[in-house]
Write a protein that holds these residues in place. Structure first.
Motif, PDB file in Angstrom:
ATOM      1  N   ARG A 130      -5.330   7.705  55.278  1.00  0.00           N
ATOM      2  CA  ARG A 130      -4.378   8.342  54.374  1.00  0.00           C
ATOM      3  C   ARG A 130      -4.061   7.449  53.174  1.00  0.00           C
ATOM      4  NH1 ARG A 130      -0.154  10.966  58.762  1.00  0.00           N
ATOM      5  NH2 ARG A 130      -1.524  12.699  59.334  1.00  0.00           N
ATOM      6  N   ALA A 131      -4.659   7.796  52.038  1.00  0.00           N
ATOM      7  CA  ALA A 131      -4.414   7.016  50.825  1.00  0.00           C
ATOM      8  C   ALA A 131      -2.941   7.040  50.443  1.00  0.00           C
ATOM      9  CB  ALA A 131      -5.276   7.546  49.680  1.00  0.00           C
ATOM     10  N   PHE A 132      -2.227   8.120  50.764  1.00  0.00           N
ATOM     11  CA  PHE A 132      -0.811   8.196  50.411  1.00  0.00           C
ATOM     12  C   PHE A 132       0.032   7.221  51.228  1.00  0.00           C
ATOM     13  CE2 PHE A 132      -1.342  11.636  53.548  1.00  0.00           C
ATOM     14  CZ  PHE A 132      -0.316  11.372  54.443  1.00  0.00           C
ATOM     15  N   VAL A 133      -0.507   6.678  52.303  1.00  0.00           N
ATOM     16  CA  VAL A 133       0.129   5.601  53.068  1.00  0.00           C
ATOM     17  C   VAL A 133      -0.419   4.257  52.602  1.00  0.00           C
ATOM     18  CG1 VAL A 133       0.352   4.548  55.361  1.00  0.00           C
ATOM     19  CG2 VAL A 133       0.584   7.030  55.102  1.00  0.00           C
ATOM     20  N   LEU A 134      -1.719   4.177  52.429  1.00  0.00           N
ATOM     21  CA  LEU A 134      -2.366   2.901  52.111  1.00  0.00           C
ATOM     22  C   LEU A 134      -2.038   2.393  50.710  1.00  0.00           C
ATOM     23  CD1 LEU A 134      -5.797   3.718  53.749  1.00  0.00           C
ATOM     24  CD2 LEU A 134      -4.041   2.163  54.637  1.00  0.00           C
ATOM     25  N   ALA A 135      -1.907   3.291  49.734  1.00  0.00           N
ATOM     26  CA  ALA A 135      -1.590   2.841  48.368  1.00  0.00           C
ATOM     27  C   ALA A 135      -0.227   2.143  48.323  1.00  0.00           C
ATOM     28  CB  ALA A 135      -1.667   4.006  47.386  1.00  0.00           C
ATOM     29  N   PRO A 136       0.835   2.750  48.878  1.00  0.00           N
ATOM     30  CA  PRO A 136       2.103   2.011  48.864  1.00  0.00           C
ATOM     31  C   PRO A 136       2.081   0.780  49.769  1.00  0.00           C
ATOM     32  CG  PRO A 136       2.411   4.189  49.838  1.00  0.00           C
ATOM     33  CD  PRO A 136       1.019   4.136  49.298  1.00  0.00           C
ATOM     34  N   LEU A 137       1.346   0.842  50.864  1.00  0.00           N
ATOM     35  CA  LEU A 137       1.221  -0.331  51.730  1.00  0.00           C
ATOM     36  C   LEU A 137       0.590  -1.490  50.962  1.00  0.00           C
ATOM     37  CD1 LEU A 137       1.383  -1.863  54.382  1.00  0.00           C
ATOM     38  CD2 LEU A 137      -0.669  -0.652  55.136  1.00  0.00           C
ATOM     39  N   CYS A 138      -0.389  -1.192  50.126  1.00  0.00           N
ATOM     40  CA  CYS A 138      -1.034  -2.243  49.322  1.00  0.00           C
ATOM     41  C   CYS A 138      -0.073  -2.860  48.317  1.00  0.00           C
ATOM     42  CB  CYS A 138      -2.281  -1.706  48.634  1.00  0.00           C
ATOM     43  SG  CYS A 138      -3.697  -1.601  49.753  1.00  0.00           S
ATOM     44  N   ASP A 139       0.945  -2.118  47.879  1.00  0.00           N
ATOM     45  CA  ASP A 139       1.984  -2.702  47.030  1.00  0.00           C
ATOM     46  C   ASP A 139       2.703  -3.831  47.757  1.00  0.00           C
ATOM     47  OD1 ASP A 139       1.745  -1.216  44.713  1.00  0.00           O
ATOM     48  OD2 ASP A 139       3.521   0.008  45.068  1.00  0.00           O
ATOM     49  N   LEU A 140       2.959  -3.622  49.034  1.00  0.00           N
ATOM     50  CA  LEU A 140       3.753  -4.568  49.815  1.00  0.00           C
ATOM     51  C   LEU A 140       2.918  -5.682  50.426  1.00  0.00           C
ATOM     52  CD1 LEU A 140       6.110  -2.191  51.816  1.00  0.00           C
ATOM     53  CD2 LEU A 140       6.568  -3.387  49.686  1.00  0.00           C
ATOM     54  N   ALA A 141       1.797  -5.299  51.009  1.00  0.00           N
ATOM     55  CA  ALA A 141       1.030  -6.265  51.799  1.00  0.00           C
ATOM     56  C   ALA A 141      -0.453  -5.891  51.810  1.00  0.00           C
ATOM     57  CB  ALA A 141       1.576  -6.306  53.227  1.00  0.00           C
ATOM     58  N   PRO A 142      -1.165  -6.121  50.697  1.00  0.00           N
ATOM     59  CA  PRO A 142      -2.578  -5.738  50.653  1.00  0.00           C
ATOM     60  C   PRO A 142      -3.430  -6.464  51.695  1.00  0.00           C
ATOM     61  CG  PRO A 142      -1.993  -7.074  48.743  1.00  0.00           C
ATOM     62  CD  PRO A 142      -0.718  -6.751  49.460  1.00  0.00           C
ATOM     63  N   GLY A 143      -2.967  -7.615  52.149  1.00  0.00           N
ATOM     64  CA  GLY A 143      -3.707  -8.371  53.160  1.00  0.00           C
ATOM     65  C   GLY A 143      -3.326  -8.041  54.586  1.00  0.00           C
ATOM     66  N   LEU A 149      -8.450  -2.119  63.925  1.00  0.00           N
ATOM     67  CA  LEU A 149      -9.690  -2.099  63.150  1.00  0.00           C
ATOM     68  C   LEU A 149     -10.031  -3.448  62.534  1.00  0.00           C
ATOM     69  CD1 LEU A 149      -9.140   1.322  61.324  1.00  0.00           C
ATOM     70  CD2 LEU A 149     -10.459   0.884  63.412  1.00  0.00           C
ATOM     71  N   GLY A 150      -9.040  -4.315  62.385  1.00  0.00           N
ATOM     72  CA  GLY A 150      -9.268  -5.636  61.805  1.00  0.00           C
ATOM     73  C   GLY A 150      -9.495  -5.635  60.308  1.00  0.00           C
ATOM     74  N   ARG A 151      -9.334  -4.506  59.652  1.00  0.00           N
ATOM     75  CA  ARG A 151      -9.547  -4.407  58.208  1.00  0.00           C
ATOM     76  C   ARG A 151      -8.207  -4.470  57.488  1.00  0.00           C
ATOM     77  NH1 ARG A 151     -13.121   0.549  56.960  1.00  0.00           N
ATOM     78  NH2 ARG A 151     -13.492  -0.597  55.031  1.00  0.00           N
ATOM     79  N   THR A 152      -8.211  -5.038  56.278  1.00  0.00           N
ATOM     80  CA  THR A 152      -6.979  -5.150  55.504  1.00  0.00           C
ATOM     81  C   THR A 152      -6.596  -3.796  54.906  1.00  0.00           C
ATOM     82  OG1 THR A 152      -8.060  -5.653  53.408  1.00  0.00           O
ATOM     83  CG2 THR A 152      -7.556  -7.541  54.874  1.00  0.00           C
ATOM     84  N   ALA A 153      -5.339  -3.721  54.491  1.00  0.00           N
ATOM     85  CA  ALA A 153      -4.872  -2.511  53.815  1.00  0.00           C
ATOM     86  C   ALA A 153      -5.715  -2.234  52.575  1.00  0.00           C
ATOM     87  CB  ALA A 153      -3.400  -2.657  53.452  1.00  0.00           C
ATOM     88  N   ALA A 154      -6.044  -3.278  51.823  1.00  0.00           N
ATOM     89  CA  ALA A 154      -6.864  -3.103  50.618  1.00  0.00           C
ATOM     90  C   ALA A 154      -8.252  -2.570  50.971  1.00  0.00           C
ATOM     91  CB  ALA A 154      -6.964  -4.416  49.853  1.00  0.00           C
ATOM     92  N   GLN A 155      -8.854  -3.068  52.034  1.00  0.00           N
ATOM     93  CA  GLN A 155     -10.170  -2.579  52.453  1.00  0.00           C
ATOM     94  C   GLN A 155     -10.091  -1.122  52.909  1.00  0.00           C
ATOM     95  OE1 GLN A 155     -10.837  -5.624  55.417  1.00  0.00           O
ATOM     96  NE2 GLN A 155     -12.307  -6.714  54.113  1.00  0.00           N
ATOM     97  N   LEU A 156      -9.046  -0.790  53.640  1.00  0.00           N
ATOM     98  CA  LEU A 156      -8.879   0.594  54.100  1.00  0.00           C
ATOM     99  C   LEU A 156      -8.659   1.539  52.931  1.00  0.00           C
ATOM    100  CD1 LEU A 156      -6.622  -0.101  57.211  1.00  0.00           C
ATOM    101  CD2 LEU A 156      -9.020   0.640  57.240  1.00  0.00           C
ATOM    102  N   LEU A 157      -7.882   1.106  51.928  1.00  0.00           N
ATOM    103  CA  LEU A 157      -7.654   1.948  50.753  1.00  0.00           C
ATOM    104  C   LEU A 157      -8.942   2.129  49.960  1.00  0.00           C
ATOM    105  CD1 LEU A 157      -5.814   3.589  48.939  1.00  0.00           C
ATOM    106  CD2 LEU A 157      -5.151   1.456  47.794  1.00  0.00           C
ATOM    107  N   ALA A 158      -9.730   1.076  49.832  1.00  0.00           N
ATOM    108  CA  ALA A 158     -11.006   1.194  49.117  1.00  0.00           C
ATOM    109  C   ALA A 158     -11.904   2.219  49.807  1.00  0.00           C
ATOM    110  CB  ALA A 158     -11.693  -0.165  49.034  1.00  0.00           C
ATOM    111  N   ALA A 159     -11.886   2.240  51.130  1.00  0.00           N
ATOM    112  CA  ALA A 159     -12.706   3.198  51.876  1.00  0.00           C
ATOM    113  C   ALA A 159     -12.147   4.622  51.764  1.00  0.00           C
ATOM    114  CB  ALA A 159     -12.801   2.780  53.340  1.00  0.00           C
ATOM    115  N   ALA A 160     -10.824   4.760  51.771  1.00  0.00           N
ATOM    116  CA  ALA A 160     -10.202   6.085  51.712  1.00  0.00           C
ATOM    117  C   ALA A 160     -10.250   6.668  50.304  1.00  0.00           C
ATOM    118  CB  ALA A 160      -8.754   6.007  52.192  1.00  0.00           C
TER     119      ALA A 160
END
Length: 186
Positions: A130-143, A149-160
């Motif tokens: 869900r990009a609508f969750v991951l985009a704001p999450l990346c504001d707070l804590a992209p790492g 899954l072991g993937r960062t918020a930034a990696q998950l957003l790039a995939a979504a």
């Protein structure tokens, strides 16, 4: 790290716009016993699904909560119940799955806990899609790393991808030395 997704697309019971309801919900979370609002993302808008449903756009953000000094980490079920209590105060009803709503608070992560059952399932079972969750999450804590899954918020957003998700308002001020922006919920 306690992460809570905030969303709404209907006016609150007092007629307040969805964005104002989301802001008020952040203030309400800061008042939860033993917790404080540590940071809040920008707000994002996303079209309601299914496309053409006529439902208003959703407003979404993510809050970072932390235990107050001397307080223990919250029990997941108790925290979910507290979040649902806030939803109820803002007029949340559940007539059918994915119905438009006055407020939706999703417990996304609780200190990296893996919890397949009972509710709440942690981390939130669909947040990685869900990009609508991951985009704001990346504001707070992209790492931030998804505990399963072991993937960062930034990696998950790039995939979504960001299709259909747009930021509302201005970017956040620079984060502090710890990587999080301090907020005042008032």
């Amino acid at each position: 790290m306690i992460l809570v997704g905030i969303g709404a697309n209907l006016p609150g019971p007092d007629g307040a716009p969805a964005l104002e309801t989301c802001r008020r919900a952040a203030v309400a979370m800061d008042a939860l016993p033993g917790l404080r609002l540590r940071a809040l993302s920008r707000w994002f808008a996303t079209a309601a699904l299914p496309a053409g449903s006529g439902a208003p756009d959703y407003v979404n953000g993510v809050a970072l909560l932390a235990p107050r000094p001397g307080a223990a980490a919250p029990d997941p079920a108790a925290l979910l119940a507290a979040l649902q209590g806030i939803e109820a105060r803002f007029g949340r009803v559940r007539p059918y799955p994915n119905a438009p709503r006055t407020l939706d608070l999703d417990l996304l992560d609780l200190d990296g806990m893996l919890r397949p059952a009972p509710d709440p399932v942690l981390p939130h079972p669909r947040m990685q899609d869900r990009a609508f969750v991951l985009a704001p999450l990346c504001d707070l804590a992209p790492g931030w790393r998804h505990p399963g899954l072991g993937r960062t918020a930034a990696q998950l957003l790039a995939a979504a991808g960001m299709a259909g998700v747009r930021a509302l308002g201005l970017a956040l001020a620079p984060a502090g030395a710890d990587g999080y922006m301090e907020v005042s919920p008032s």
